[in-house]
Design a protein around this motif. Structure first.
Motif, PDB file in Angstrom:
ATOM      1  N   VAL A 171       0.752  -1.192  -0.050  1.00 57.11           N
ATOM      2  CA  VAL A 171      -0.140   0.026   0.037  1.00 57.11           C
ATOM      3  C   VAL A 171       0.888   1.108  -0.038  1.00 57.11           C
ATOM      4  CG1 VAL A 171      -1.708   1.413   1.316  1.00 57.11           C
ATOM      5  CG2 VAL A 171      -2.041  -1.121   1.145  1.00 57.11           C
ATOM      6  N   ARG A 172       1.936   1.347   1.007  1.00 56.98           N
ATOM      7  CA  ARG A 172       2.833   2.447   0.828  1.00 56.98           C
ATOM      8  C   ARG A 172       3.385   2.607  -0.518  1.00 56.98           C
ATOM      9  NH1 ARG A 172       5.297   1.552   6.661  1.00 56.98           N
ATOM     10  NH2 ARG A 172       3.760   2.851   7.931  1.00 56.98           N
ATOM     11  N   GLU A 173       3.968   1.627  -1.280  1.00 56.04           N
ATOM     12  CA  GLU A 173       4.359   1.855  -2.552  1.00 56.04           C
ATOM     13  C   GLU A 173       3.467   2.326  -3.611  1.00 56.04           C
ATOM     14  OE1 GLU A 173       6.185  -2.031  -3.505  1.00 56.04           O
ATOM     15  OE2 GLU A 173       7.940  -1.714  -2.280  1.00 56.04           O
ATOM     16  N   ILE A 174       2.066   1.854  -3.520  1.00 58.10           N
ATOM     17  CA  ILE A 174       1.152   2.298  -4.511  1.00 58.10           C
ATOM     18  C   ILE A 174       0.884   3.772  -4.076  1.00 58.10           C
ATOM     19  CG2 ILE A 174      -1.411   2.002  -5.079  1.00 58.10           C
ATOM     20  CD1 ILE A 174      -1.032  -0.832  -4.433  1.00 58.10           C
ATOM     21  N   CYS A 175       0.732   3.999  -2.748  1.00 57.75           N
ATOM     22  CA  CYS A 175       0.597   5.550  -2.605  1.00 57.75           C
ATOM     23  C   CYS A 175       1.725   6.250  -2.915  1.00 57.75           C
ATOM     24  CB  CYS A 175       0.142   5.641  -1.007  1.00 57.75           C
ATOM     25  SG  CYS A 175      -1.383   4.922  -0.485  1.00 57.75           S
ATOM     26  N   GLU A 176       2.856   5.828  -2.567  1.00 56.55           N
ATOM     27  CA  GLU A 176       3.893   6.748  -3.053  1.00 56.55           C
ATOM     28  C   GLU A 176       4.158   7.054  -4.684  1.00 56.55           C
ATOM     29  OE1 GLU A 176       6.066   8.938  -1.493  1.00 56.55           O
ATOM     30  OE2 GLU A 176       4.807   8.578  -0.087  1.00 56.55           O
ATOM     31  N   ARG A 177       3.842   6.108  -5.350  1.00 52.47           N
ATOM     32  CA  ARG A 177       3.904   6.218  -6.907  1.00 52.47           C
ATOM     33  C   ARG A 177       2.872   6.723  -7.536  1.00 52.47           C
ATOM     34  NH1 ARG A 177       4.066   0.973 -10.930  1.00 52.47           N
ATOM     35  NH2 ARG A 177       4.491   2.213 -12.832  1.00 52.47           N
ATOM     36  N   TYR A 178       1.519   6.783  -7.061  1.00 53.52           N
ATOM     37  CA  TYR A 178       0.585   7.233  -7.545  1.00 53.52           C
ATOM     38  C   TYR A 178      -0.234   8.547  -6.802  1.00 53.52           C
ATOM     39  CZ  TYR A 178       0.323   3.304 -10.747  1.00 53.52           C
ATOM     40  OH  TYR A 178       0.617   2.347 -11.453  1.00 53.52           O
ATOM     41  N   LEU A 179       0.205   8.665  -5.611  1.00 52.96           N
ATOM     42  CA  LEU A 179      -0.494   9.686  -4.880  1.00 52.96           C
ATOM     43  C   LEU A 179       0.442  10.696  -3.881  1.00 52.96           C
ATOM     44  CD1 LEU A 179      -3.374   7.777  -3.506  1.00 52.96           C
ATOM     45  CD2 LEU A 179      -3.353   9.759  -5.018  1.00 52.96           C
ATOM     46  N   ALA A 180       1.864  10.589  -4.402  1.00 51.97           N
ATOM     47  CA  ALA A 180       2.828  11.030  -3.565  1.00 51.97           C
ATOM     48  C   ALA A 180       2.573  12.435  -2.912  1.00 51.97           C
ATOM     49  CB  ALA A 180       4.350  11.297  -4.404  1.00 51.97           C
ATOM     50  N   GLY A 181       2.623  12.390  -1.723  1.00 48.28           N
ATOM     51  CA  GLY A 181       2.479  13.699  -0.922  1.00 48.28           C
ATOM     52  C   GLY A 181       0.971  14.156  -0.812  1.00 48.28           C
ATOM     53  N   ASN A 182       0.172  13.295  -1.248  1.00 47.91           N
ATOM     54  CA  ASN A 182      -1.379  13.585  -1.329  1.00 47.91           C
ATOM     55  C   ASN A 182      -2.268  12.551  -0.761  1.00 47.91           C
ATOM     56  OD1 ASN A 182      -3.182  15.722  -2.369  1.00 47.91           O
ATOM     57  ND2 ASN A 182      -3.594  14.286  -3.971  1.00 47.91           N
ATOM     58  N   TYR A 183      -1.757  11.997   0.199  1.00 54.00           N
ATOM     59  CA  TYR A 183      -2.408  11.031   0.971  1.00 54.00           C
ATOM     60  C   TYR A 183      -1.900  10.891   2.452  1.00 54.00           C
ATOM     61  CZ  TYR A 183       1.608   7.826   1.071  1.00 54.00           C
ATOM     62  OH  TYR A 183       3.048   7.501   1.265  1.00 54.00           O
ATOM     63  N   GLU A 184      -3.122  10.324   3.061  1.00 57.75           N
ATOM     64  CA  GLU A 184      -2.600   9.646   4.494  1.00 57.75           C
ATOM     65  C   GLU A 184      -2.956   8.341   4.535  1.00 57.75           C
ATOM     66  OE1 GLU A 184      -5.082  12.064   7.369  1.00 57.75           O
ATOM     67  OE2 GLU A 184      -4.555  13.964   6.274  1.00 57.75           O
ATOM     68  N   LEU A 185      -2.199   7.820   5.396  1.00 58.09           N
ATOM     69  CA  LEU A 185      -2.143   6.433   5.539  1.00 58.09           C
ATOM     70  C   LEU A 185      -2.115   6.007   7.028  1.00 58.09           C
ATOM     71  CD1 LEU A 185      -2.531   3.378   4.535  1.00 58.09           C
ATOM     72  CD2 LEU A 185      -0.050   3.358   4.305  1.00 58.09           C
ATOM     73  N   ASP A 186      -3.163   5.383   7.539  1.00 55.39           N
ATOM     74  CA  ASP A 186      -3.342   5.082   8.944  1.00 55.39           C
ATOM     75  C   ASP A 186      -3.258   3.572   9.090  1.00 55.39           C
ATOM     76  OD1 ASP A 186      -3.576   5.015  11.765  1.00 55.39           O
ATOM     77  OD2 ASP A 186      -5.783   5.352  11.748  1.00 55.39           O
TER      78      ASP A 186
END
Length: 123
Positions: free
Chosen positions: A57-72
């Motif tokens: 999930v962190r890899e997906i978020c960084e690749r597609y949403l870098a700086g534009n997400y919060e993950l709890d």
């Protein structure tokens, strides 16, 4: 006391305040153009499956949403009260809370394509 000749200093100050307010407003509106994604990932302890889901999930978020997400990340063993309200029936479970509508994904999150398409990050 009013200045009969007009006080250009007051007009300059008002103009500066208006310009600053406009810049602040434009900055806020610019942030709205890209929705902030909010995710909650439910995992069961420090198992291999949990660690893999977190990494994926962190890899997906960084690749597609870098700086534009919060993950709890929620460990159901450590925070069982949070899990009760989320209607989680299998682990790991990823819930996209924002932007609406909410969306759930279940599994180790290794099917990147399914998640990316499901989140409409790519068609």
């Amino acid at each position: 006391m009013p200045n009969p000749a007009g006080d250009s200093h007051d007009e300059d100050v008002e103009g500066e305040i208006a310009s600053q307010t406009l810049r602040e407003f434009e900055a806020l509106v610019a942030d709205l153009s890209q929705p902030k994604y909010v995710f909650r990932l439910y995992v069961a302890g420090n198992s291999n499956r949990s660690r893999q889901a977190i990494t994926n999930v962190r890899e997906i978020c960084e690749r597609y949403l870098a700086g534009n997400y919060e993950l709890d990340v929620v460990d159901v063993y450590q925070q069982p009260e949070v899990t009760k309200h989320a209607d989680v029936i299998a682990l790991p479970t990823l819930i996209k809370e924002l932007p609406f509508p909410p969306k759930k994904f279940v599994g180790d999150m290794s099917d990147t394509e399914r998640i990316v398409v499901g989140l409409k990050l790519r068609s």
